[in-house]
Scaffold this active site. Structure first.
Site, PDB file in Angstrom:
ATOM      1  N   GLY A 132      -9.125  -0.200   8.473  1.00  0.00           N
ATOM      2  CA  GLY A 132      -7.828  -0.315   7.808  1.00  0.00           C
ATOM      3  C   GLY A 132      -6.936   0.814   8.283  1.00  0.00           C
ATOM      4  O   GLY A 132      -7.230   1.490   9.275  1.00  0.00           O
ATOM      5  N   LEU A 133      -5.848   1.035   7.577  1.00  0.00           N
ATOM      6  CA  LEU A 133      -4.944   2.105   7.996  1.00  0.00           C
ATOM      7  C   LEU A 133      -5.686   3.414   8.128  1.00  0.00           C
ATOM      8  O   LEU A 133      -5.518   4.154   9.092  1.00  0.00           O
ATOM      9  CB  LEU A 133      -3.803   2.244   6.993  1.00  0.00           C
ATOM     10  CG  LEU A 133      -2.772   1.126   7.049  1.00  0.00           C
ATOM     11  CD1 LEU A 133      -1.715   1.335   5.992  1.00  0.00           C
ATOM     12  CD2 LEU A 133      -2.135   1.059   8.424  1.00  0.00           C
ATOM     13  N   HIS A 173      -4.852  -4.485  -8.787  1.00  0.00           N
ATOM     14  CA  HIS A 173      -4.165  -4.350  -7.520  1.00  0.00           C
ATOM     15  C   HIS A 173      -4.715  -3.212  -6.665  1.00  0.00           C
ATOM     16  O   HIS A 173      -4.852  -3.320  -5.455  1.00  0.00           O
ATOM     17  CB  HIS A 173      -2.693  -4.102  -7.833  1.00  0.00           C
ATOM     18  CG  HIS A 173      -1.839  -3.914  -6.639  1.00  0.00           C
ATOM     19  ND1 HIS A 173      -1.775  -4.846  -5.639  1.00  0.00           N
ATOM     20  CD2 HIS A 173      -1.005  -2.920  -6.288  1.00  0.00           C
ATOM     21  CE1 HIS A 173      -0.936  -4.420  -4.718  1.00  0.00           C
ATOM     22  NE2 HIS A 173      -0.471  -3.252  -5.071  1.00  0.00           N
ATOM     23  N   GLY A 227     -14.752   1.345   8.738  1.00  0.00           N
ATOM     24  CA  GLY A 227     -13.480   0.822   8.260  1.00  0.00           C
ATOM     25  C   GLY A 227     -12.430   0.884   9.345  1.00  0.00           C
ATOM     26  O   GLY A 227     -12.360   1.847  10.104  1.00  0.00           O
ATOM     27  N   ARG A 249      -0.820   5.226  -9.045  1.00  0.00           N
ATOM     28  CA  ARG A 249      -0.224   5.375  -7.729  1.00  0.00           C
ATOM     29  C   ARG A 249       1.185   4.817  -7.726  1.00  0.00           C
ATOM     30  O   ARG A 249       1.432   3.734  -8.233  1.00  0.00           O
ATOM     31  CB  ARG A 249      -1.059   4.627  -6.693  1.00  0.00           C
ATOM     32  CG  ARG A 249      -0.393   4.573  -5.339  1.00  0.00           C
ATOM     33  CD  ARG A 249      -1.239   3.854  -4.332  1.00  0.00           C
ATOM     34  NE  ARG A 249      -1.318   2.415  -4.548  1.00  0.00           N
ATOM     35  CZ  ARG A 249      -0.404   1.541  -4.155  1.00  0.00           C
ATOM     36  NH1 ARG A 249       0.697   1.949  -3.563  1.00  0.00           N
ATOM     37  NH2 ARG A 249      -0.565   0.250  -4.372  1.00  0.00           N
ATOM     38  N   ARG A 304       5.131  -0.088 -13.551  1.00  0.00           N
ATOM     39  CA  ARG A 304       4.099  -1.125 -13.471  1.00  0.00           C
ATOM     40  C   ARG A 304       3.166  -1.170 -14.684  1.00  0.00           C
ATOM     41  O   ARG A 304       2.933  -2.227 -15.256  1.00  0.00           O
ATOM     42  CB  ARG A 304       3.226  -0.883 -12.242  1.00  0.00           C
ATOM     43  CG  ARG A 304       3.930  -1.189 -10.957  1.00  0.00           C
ATOM     44  CD  ARG A 304       3.030  -0.925  -9.776  1.00  0.00           C
ATOM     45  NE  ARG A 304       3.763  -1.190  -8.545  1.00  0.00           N
ATOM     46  CZ  ARG A 304       3.270  -1.014  -7.331  1.00  0.00           C
ATOM     47  NH1 ARG A 304       2.048  -0.552  -7.167  1.00  0.00           N
ATOM     48  NH2 ARG A 304       3.991  -1.278  -6.272  1.00  0.00           N
ATOM     49  N   LEU A 348      -0.065   3.311   1.598  1.00  0.00           N
ATOM     50  CA  LEU A 348       0.013   3.240   3.055  1.00  0.00           C
ATOM     51  C   LEU A 348       0.215   4.644   3.610  1.00  0.00           C
ATOM     52  O   LEU A 348      -0.380   5.043   4.610  1.00  0.00           O
ATOM     53  CB  LEU A 348       1.165   2.323   3.470  1.00  0.00           C
ATOM     54  CG  LEU A 348       1.064   0.890   2.938  1.00  0.00           C
ATOM     55  CD1 LEU A 348       2.242   0.061   3.423  1.00  0.00           C
ATOM     56  CD2 LEU A 348      -0.235   0.247   3.367  1.00  0.00           C
TER      57      LEU A 348
HETATM   58  C1  FAD Z   1      -1.382  -7.285  -2.000  1.00  0.00           C
HETATM   59  C2  FAD Z   1      -1.292  -5.806  -1.797  1.00  0.00           C
HETATM   60  C3  FAD Z   1      -0.075  -5.228  -1.499  1.00  0.00           C
HETATM   61  C4  FAD Z   1       0.023  -3.851  -1.296  1.00  0.00           C
HETATM   62  N1  FAD Z   1       1.239  -3.315  -1.010  1.00  0.00           N
HETATM   63  C5  FAD Z   1       1.336  -1.990  -0.784  1.00  0.00           C
HETATM   64  C6  FAD Z   1       2.578  -1.411  -0.444  1.00  0.00           C
HETATM   65  O1  FAD Z   1       3.592  -2.096  -0.357  1.00  0.00           O
HETATM   66  N2  FAD Z   1       2.643  -0.095  -0.206  1.00  0.00           N
HETATM   67  C7  FAD Z   1       1.540   0.684  -0.283  1.00  0.00           C
HETATM   68  O2  FAD Z   1       1.664   1.866  -0.023  1.00  0.00           O
HETATM   69  N3  FAD Z   1       0.347   0.173  -0.603  1.00  0.00           N
HETATM   70  C8  FAD Z   1       0.211  -1.148  -0.860  1.00  0.00           C
HETATM   71  N4  FAD Z   1      -1.005  -1.684  -1.195  1.00  0.00           N
HETATM   72  C9  FAD Z   1      -2.191  -0.832  -1.193  1.00  0.00           C
HETATM   73  C10 FAD Z   1      -2.678  -0.578   0.233  1.00  0.00           C
HETATM   74  O3  FAD Z   1      -2.530  -1.734   0.988  1.00  0.00           O
HETATM   75  C11 FAD Z   1      -4.141  -0.189   0.319  1.00  0.00           C
HETATM   76  O4  FAD Z   1      -4.433   0.750  -0.602  1.00  0.00           O
HETATM   77  C12 FAD Z   1      -4.474   0.408   1.681  1.00  0.00           C
HETATM   78  O5  FAD Z   1      -4.060  -0.452   2.694  1.00  0.00           O
HETATM   79  C13 FAD Z   1      -5.931   0.686   1.846  1.00  0.00           C
HETATM   80  O6  FAD Z   1      -6.218   1.052   3.194  1.00  0.00           O
HETATM   81  P1  FAD Z   1      -7.646   1.550   3.645  1.00  0.00           P
HETATM   82  O7  FAD Z   1      -7.550   1.821   5.081  1.00  0.00           O
HETATM   83  O8  FAD Z   1      -8.078   2.636   2.785  1.00  0.00           O
HETATM   84  O9  FAD Z   1      -8.632   0.359   3.375  1.00  0.00           O
HETATM   85  P2  FAD Z   1      -8.667  -1.158   3.880  1.00  0.00           P
HETATM   86  O10 FAD Z   1      -7.459  -1.522   4.602  1.00  0.00           O
HETATM   87  O11 FAD Z   1      -9.070  -1.967   2.715  1.00  0.00           O
HETATM   88  O12 FAD Z   1      -9.804  -1.185   4.955  1.00  0.00           O
HETATM   89  C14 FAD Z   1     -11.157  -1.153   4.628  1.00  0.00           C
HETATM   90  C15 FAD Z   1     -11.947  -1.259   5.892  1.00  0.00           C
HETATM   91  O13 FAD Z   1     -13.295  -0.944   5.635  1.00  0.00           O
HETATM   92  C16 FAD Z   1     -14.135  -1.939   6.153  1.00  0.00           C
HETATM   93  N5  FAD Z   1     -15.300  -1.993   5.306  1.00  0.00           N
HETATM   94  C17 FAD Z   1     -15.354  -2.012   3.949  1.00  0.00           C
HETATM   95  N6  FAD Z   1     -16.621  -2.007   3.549  1.00  0.00           N
HETATM   96  C18 FAD Z   1     -17.389  -1.972   4.652  1.00  0.00           C
HETATM   97  C19 FAD Z   1     -18.788  -1.950   4.882  1.00  0.00           C
HETATM   98  N7  FAD Z   1     -19.652  -1.925   3.893  1.00  0.00           N
HETATM   99  N8  FAD Z   1     -19.212  -1.930   6.156  1.00  0.00           N
HETATM  100  C20 FAD Z   1     -18.337  -1.935   7.198  1.00  0.00           C
HETATM  101  N9  FAD Z   1     -17.023  -1.937   7.022  1.00  0.00           N
HETATM  102  C21 FAD Z   1     -16.559  -1.962   5.757  1.00  0.00           C
HETATM  103  C22 FAD Z   1     -13.320  -3.186   6.161  1.00  0.00           C
HETATM  104  O14 FAD Z   1     -13.807  -4.041   7.149  1.00  0.00           O
HETATM  105  C23 FAD Z   1     -11.955  -2.638   6.507  1.00  0.00           C
HETATM  106  O15 FAD Z   1     -11.853  -2.519   7.900  1.00  0.00           O
HETATM  107  C24 FAD Z   1      -1.117  -3.047  -1.411  1.00  0.00           C
HETATM  108  C25 FAD Z   1      -2.339  -3.633  -1.717  1.00  0.00           C
HETATM  109  C26 FAD Z   1      -2.432  -4.991  -1.937  1.00  0.00           C
HETATM  110  C27 FAD Z   1      -3.733  -5.573  -2.339  1.00  0.00           C
END
Ligand code: FAD
Ligand code: HEM
Ligand code: HEM
Ligand code: SF4
Ligand code: F3S
Ligand code: FES
Lengths: 259, 248, 645
Positions: C52-53, C411, C50, C445, C340, C451
């Site tokens: 993501g953040l 969401h 992953g 949440r 919400r 984030l």
């Molecule tokens: C439209 C929207 C708006 C939002 N707004 C807010 C906000 O304003 N404030 C807030 O705090 N939160 C907000 N959220 C929630 C927040 O964005 C997410 O919860 C958070 O970004 C998740 O981050 P993460 O790093 O855990 O996962 P993600 O950013 O989803 O990253 C997942 C990573 O894992 C990788 N991955 C997944 N499965 C596999 C696999 N099988 N093999 C290899 N790689 C894989 C993907 O490629 C990706 O790189 C929002 C969410 C949405 C949908």
């Protein structure tokens, strides 16, 4: 300060060796090592811009000089002679002319070489055309076509022009001291294709400069949006003035205003 | 809505591709462009044919994954809009639409409409960051940033890395993308120490990846879904010039 | 309590939550954890799945520390991870506004907002670390919104009483992710991180009880390969896409987590799902995802539906007295600004009663006419112009002239792999961060907290806690011919083989859409005993049909998006069933989980602390899942019932 160079070297190594093997999924064409800033796309472009601006300055002077034609044979020929005898007897004959010529040749060389290298890179960077045409939406709508095709027309023109008015190979007036006569002879209504070719070349030059001047300014000075609009206007104005200033001579001869 | 499509089909990187015609009927005006392709793919699969491959993820104009040249225009006819945000009501019944992948030497086609944009990552690797290892940061208020600078930095930072600029540029140049990052970081006080090395490294990586040079045509900015302006390229040139002179 | 779908197991043995005064726990844990000597870090390999953040920040930080990191994502660039889409902002207890915020208040708000279903120690740590996150991001050049004085701007978000949300226009997630992505790319250039994009993790390798590697598929060539390491970190995001339609990116999936779950990792609180009230409604069957409209719209918009059922008149033709401003009616004190979950459910109720507007009657009006009268169109445009444009682009309707139509959409998922205080799952060596774990938000949440959690986990928590585990490493070197590796690879090969050779006639999407409908209907905003039982049956039937009839075209050795989807949907089936079982067993209502049977007389959610003050950590079982409970204790924030009347 040396940290810049050192850190820069580190980046270079990282970019060219480690990264390539690590992340490139496909072979990437490498620039010839060692990489020099002035060989980069931006470096070449600065070179092209600077040399282009020098060429513009030459053309402005050249155009102004050409207008002596309207003051009659004496004035024009004196002007031409004056250019040659500038600084005499302190300086050798034709020194100013040769300094100018060398500068000009250098500018043309830099301009053409960078243009050719960049054009080749652009062709490699864009090897496949789109099947469908789209309306141009950018700043300089037809710049690509007019710049590159226009440049070829200009090269051909300059070649002819040198044979015509500098070396007189193709000019009926062989007397090298009679620039006026040569000009009048070359645009004789009988030789209308020559005049037409000159005019066409001038149009090509106009388009080349319309984009070229502001593009050079954007490259060298990097103006913001507001200034860009202004440089574009200035660029267009200079291009029109130059073309008009040049074109007026053959037209005047053709229509008998000068003979 | 009934549409005649011509879509670039190419099984893999090494096989020659071609434009293949498809007819599709019953397209909803409310569907997005990608949803229209989803529907087409459902049909193709039912007929046992290989569906059209295209990149996409967020489908809301922010991830930068979607990448189609529609009727010769990167991201289609609507200004400041990614393909995923483009909706079919922009088209009319009976239209013929050409769909092609991004075309650039640095973006080789992987399959159908999917291209490899890893060259962008390599540009960032060559300096598109600020070296601030985790845990070393001073308080966020230690250095105030004038709002104008912060806003300008944001405008440049809004780039989604989609590559439409490259696809639209007749020189296949990656300048707008690179310049957006150089401008973003160069407009923040934190970005100053590495400003010169950054621009040299990034330009080297850009050229090495096989992008062309910029001749200020401006198609990039016109195609950019985030409306990144040409002034960032001006900034890049300036930074580069200064850095190159110093490094020489 | 129904036990017909699951078995009770032993309570969770140890969540490793330190004891002592809550404000000192994180400090103590950091001190008690063992460290790895910098020279040894080079010998330790960590896989981070992953970007993501949570993933990018962890990979970059571990790389900076000197570990050898292998990082994976399925997108073509690390920068496209779904975190990029987050709009609103990120919370931090900086108290830059001097409005009474503090670490303790953020802690308090988060525990309460989570409806008392989260672990106090974790939440407190999150609140402590929040301030460092902002410092870190600013140092990376993240262009947060600023005031004219040059200092950072804040806004209040999600009904919080203090202004603690930092934001970068409506693209906060994008800017934070780019910061982390750039830090990650810096490590890639430095050679500490091997980044593999367009690779999907399909299996976890466990050797002698420890997580030791993953099996991945190269999505371009189809090649299956093995990555072995000393520890594995999953930062693979949320699973909202089990509903097919959600605000999540199309690629979001549960595969990585689910594969780990099948190998023994507990899955905690799967049924906790957050439904966002202001999304653009579905326009037809072609719909592939839903788009979030910022919650801030509710500050000036009024929500209403026609009083008459099935009223298809143009909204302008419906007179005032034939409109039902149901939020203002039911919640006079909070009106359109209720939280919400409450706003979402209220919308569902009026639509279920037949008052909904737009296609399929699934929508309510969000009307700005009053705001435009009061403030003028200019002011409304200045505040919401970009959102209005986005709305118009998607719906083709002009929201200045016609009220917006909105409807709730899935969401965020609060559930995820169970982790202890160190973010370690119950499988040694398997760590889980970000939305993929269950840890910090309880049953609901708060806005702008995801984030914060992702970056807290990745930058500050995991790099500190993982060293305690890695201090025992490097572990015995493994070969690709190790039986556990071979077995895991075979599982992957078999699954791919199956899909490509199944002689089916239905597309993967058609199954996914149907599964989503079941989940939304029965395990969405309101759940009931009867509905959930029905859903479990429907899911099982559909799953059987899926394996019989699914059709996947193409080959394994190529870019094959249908094959990718098929694997993900197969895992969604199993997850969906577990979600329903979890929702069925939790007969209380709490946070995002509303059980029809557990409501107050006014129809509000009713918690049952006596029976359900625990984390439900599910262990995979071939026949039925096994429930392990982790009891929750509240020493600092005493549980109370929420009320918004
Ligand atoms: C439209 C929207 C708006 C939002 N707004 C807010 C906000 O304003 N404030 C807030 O705090 N939160 C907000 N959220 C929630 C927040 O964005 C997410 O919860 C958070 O970004 C998740 O981050 P993460 O790093 O855990 O996962 P993600 O950013 O989803 O990253 C997942 C990573 O894992 C990788 N991955 C997944 N499965 C596999 C696999 N099988 N093999 C290899 N790689 C894989 C993907 O490629 C990706 O790189 C929002 C969410 C949405 C949908
Ligand atoms: C001799 C033949 C010439 C050739 C082959 C030539 C070629 C080119 C080319 C290929 C470009 C870049 C095209 C582009 O931007 O797409 C260019 C730019 C330019 N040319 Fe010329 N040109 C010639 C003559 C001239 C002359 C005579 C002048 C001026 C009087 C001139 C001035 C410029 C300027 C100012 C630019 C802009 C540079 C920039 O974009 O930064 N050129 N030329
Ligand atoms: C149409 C109008 C033009 C006229 C009447 C004209 C006339 C002349 C004349 C008379 C000379 C010879 C001067 C001398 O030897 O003393 C000359 C030289 C030259 N002209 Fe022109 N010219 C024209 C346009 C141009 C244009 C458009 C260009 C460039 C694109 C150009 C480039 C040159 C060059 C390079 C020389 C050689 C200078 C030298 O000998 O150093 N001319 N021109
Ligand atoms: S500059 Fe614009 S077009 Fe280019 S990658 Fe960034 S967002 Fe896309
Ligand atoms: S279109 Fe290309 S030429 Fe430059 S201004 Fe844009 S990169
Ligand atoms: S799919 Fe993310 S920008 Fe289009």
């Amino acid at each position: 300060m040396n940290w810049t160079r050192e850190a820069y070297r580190v980046y270079r190594v990282a970019v060219s060796t480690e990264l390539q093997s690590r992340t490139a999924a496909h072979p990437v064409k490498r620039a010839r090592a060692p990489w020099k800033p002035w060989r980069s796309t931006i470096g070449l472009k600065v070179a092209m811009g600077v040399s282009g601006i020098l060429l513009v300055l030459f053309l402005v002077a050249h155009m102004a000089g050409n207008l002596h034609v309207f003051e009659g044979r004496e004035s024009m020929n004196d002007y031409a002679a004056g250019l040659r005898s500038f600084g005499e007897p302190l300086l050798p004959h034709e020194s100013l002319l040769w300094v100018m010529r060398l500068g000009l040749i250098a500018a043309v060389a830099v301009h053409i070489v960078s243009a050719v290298v960049l054009t080749r890179r652009a062709m490699q960077a864009r090897p496949v055309r789109y099947a469908s045409k789209k309306p141009a939406k950018g700043e300089s709508r037809h710049a690509v076509a007019t710049m590159r095709w226009g440049a070829i027309v200009i090269v051909l023109f300059v070649a002819w022009h040198l044979m015509d008015l500098t070396w007189r190979t193709v000019n009926p007036v062989k007397d090298l001291h009679d620039a006026y006569g040569a000009v009048v002879a070359t645009f004789d209504p009988e030789r209308w294709p020559v005049t037409v070719f000159y005019l066409l070349a001038l149009v090509a030059l106009g388009f080349h400069l319309r984009h070229g001047i502001w593009s050079a300014v954007q490259t060298i000075a990097g103006p913001n949006t507001r200034w860009r609009k202004r440089t574009q206007a200035v660029s267009l104005a200079v291009a029109v003035l130059l073309v008009a200033g040049f074109a007026i001579v053959p037209l005047a001869v053709t229509f008998g205003l000068v003979s | 809505m009934k549409l005649s499509l011509r879509i670039w089909r190419q099984p893999d990187a090494d096989t020659k591709g071609e434009m293949v015609p498809y007819e599709i009927d019953g397209v909803s005006e409310d569907a997005s462009f990608l949803e229209m392709l989803d529907v087409l793919n459902e049909h193709l699969i039912s007929e046992g044919k290989d569906p059209v491959a295209f990149d996409h993820d967020c489908r809301e104009g922010i991830c930068g994954a979607c990448s189609l040249v529609i009727d010769g225009q990167a991201h289609g006819p609507q200004a400041a809009t990614t393909t995923c945000q483009l909706h079919m009501r922009k088209f009319s019944d009976g239209d013929s639409i050409d769909i092609e992948p991004w075309r650039a030497g640095a973006f080789p086609v992987i399959k159908d409409l999917v291209v490899d944009r890893s060259a962008f990552d390599r540009i960032i690797q060559a300096g598109g960051y600020i070296s601030a290892p985790t845990g070393t940061a001073p308080d966020a208020h230690a250095v105030p940033i004038p709002k104008q600078d912060a806003d300008a930095a944001f405008n440049a930072a809004a780039c989604i890395g989609c590559g439409a600029c490259v696809a639209a540029c007749p020189n296949g140049s990656g300048m707008l993308f690179m310049a957006a990052k150089v401008a973003h970081l160069g407009l923040t006080p934190q970005g100053q120490p590495e400003r010169q090395t950054r621009v040299l490294g990034m330009v080297a990586a850009h050229d090495e990846a096989g992008f062309g040079g910029c001749t200020n045509v401006g198609e990039c900015s016109a195609a950019c879904p985030k409306e990144i302006g040409l002034d960032v390229i001006g900034r890049l040139n300036k930074d580069f010039r200064k850095a190159a002179i110093r490094a020489a | 309590m129904s036990t017909d779908f699951y078995r009770d197991g032993e309570p969770v043995a140890d969540a490793k939550a330190p004891t002592g005064p809550i404000a000192e726990r994180w400090e103590r844990r950091r001190f008690s954890g063992r460290l790895v000597n910098p020279a040894n870090r080079r010998k330790l390999r960590v896989i981070v799945v992953g970007t993501g953040l949570a993933g990018a920040s962890a990979a970059a930080t571990l790389g900076e520390l000197g570990y050898r990191v292998a990082n994976y994502c399925f997108q073509d660039s690390a920068r496209r991870a779904h975190s990029i889409a987050a709009q609103g902002g990120i919370n931090a207890a900086k108290n830059y506004r001097n409005d009474g915020d503090s670490v303790h208040r953020l802690f308090y708000d988060t525990v309460k907002g989570g409806d008392f279903r989260s672990r106090e120690s974790n939440v407190h740590r999150l609140a402590e670390v929040s301030t460092e996150i902002i410092d870190q991001c600013v140092a990376q050049g993240v262009p947060f919104a600023r005031e004219y004085g040059g200092l950072l701007d804040n806004r209040s978000f999600g009904g919080a009483q203090v202004s603690r949300t930092f934001y970068a226009r409506g693209q906060t997630g994008q800017q934070l992710l780019l910061g982390a992505y750039q830090a990650l790319q810096r490590q890639v250039a430095a050679g500490t991180v091997d980044l593999h994009t367009r690779h999907e993790m399909l299996e976890l390798v466990i050797v002698e009880g420890k997580a030791r590697g993953i099996i991945v598929r190269d999505l371009v060539t189809g090649e299956i390969s093995t990555e072995l390491a000393d520890a594995v970190v999953l930062a693979t995001g949320g699973y909202g896409n089990v509903f097919f339609l959600s605000t999540n990116a199309k690629g979001c999936n549960v595969t990585a987590s689910w594969r780990a779950h099948r190998k023994g990792a507990y899955f905690a609180n799967p049924c906790y799902t957050q439904i966002h009230p202001t999304c653009i409604p579905q326009s037809g069957d072609h719909q592939s995802k839903l788009t979030l409209m910022s919650e801030s719209l509710r500050n000036d918009g009024r929500v209403w539906v026609p009083k008459k059922r099935g009223d298809h008149r143009h909204p302008a033709e419906i007179p005032e007295d034939e409109r039902d401003y149901y939020l203002e009616r039911r919640y006079p004190a909070f009106g359109n600004l209720v939280p919400r979950d409450i706003a979402s459910r209220a919308a569902k109720i009026v639509c279920d009663e037949g008052h909904g507007v737009g296609p399929g009657g699934l929508g309510v009006y969000l009307d700005f006419a009053d705001a435009i009268d009061r403030l003028g169109q200019k002011a409304v445009e200045a505040r919401y112009g970009n959102l209005f444009d986005m709305y118009e682009r998607i719906t083709g309707e002009n929201p200045y002239e016609r009220p917006m139509r909105i409807y709730p959409a899935v969401h965020y998922t609060m559930g995820g792999l169970w982790v202890d205080y160190d973010l370690s799952s119950n499988i040694p060596g398997l760590f889980v961060t970000g939305e993929a774990n269950f840890s910090d938000h309880g049953a609901n949440r708060l806005g702008a907290s995801a984030l914060m959690q992702g970056l807290s986990d990745g930058y500050f928590v995991l790099p500190n806690t993982i060293s305690d585990y890695l201090a025992d490493g490097p572990f015995e070197a493994l070969g690709e011919d190790h039986e556990a590796v071979v077995a895991a690879r075979k599982e992957v090969d078999d699954r791919i083989e199956f899909f490509l050779h199944n002689d089916g006639d239905r597309t993967v999407d058609s199954f996914h859409r149907e599964l989503g409908k079941i989940m939304w209907e029965y395990c969405g905003m309101e759940r009931s005993d009867e509905g959930l039982r029905k859903a479990i049956g429907l899911i099982r039937d559909l799953k059987a049909e899926f394996y019989k009839r699914v059709k996947v075209t193409g080959k394994a050795e190529q870019l094959n998006q249908e094959l990718e989807k098929a694997g993900r949907v197969a895992d969604f089936f199993e997850l969906g069933e577990l979600m329903c079982i979890d929702a069925l067993h939790r007969t209380e209502s709490c946070g995002g989980h509303f059980r029809a049977e557990s409501q107050t007389e006014e129809g509000e959610a009713k918690r049952d602390d006596e029976h359900f003050s625990y984390v439900a950590a599910w262990e995979f079982g071939e026949d039925e899942p096994v429930l392990h409970k982790e009891a929750l204790e509240f020493e600092y924030v005493k549980p109370t019932q929420r009320s918004y009347k």
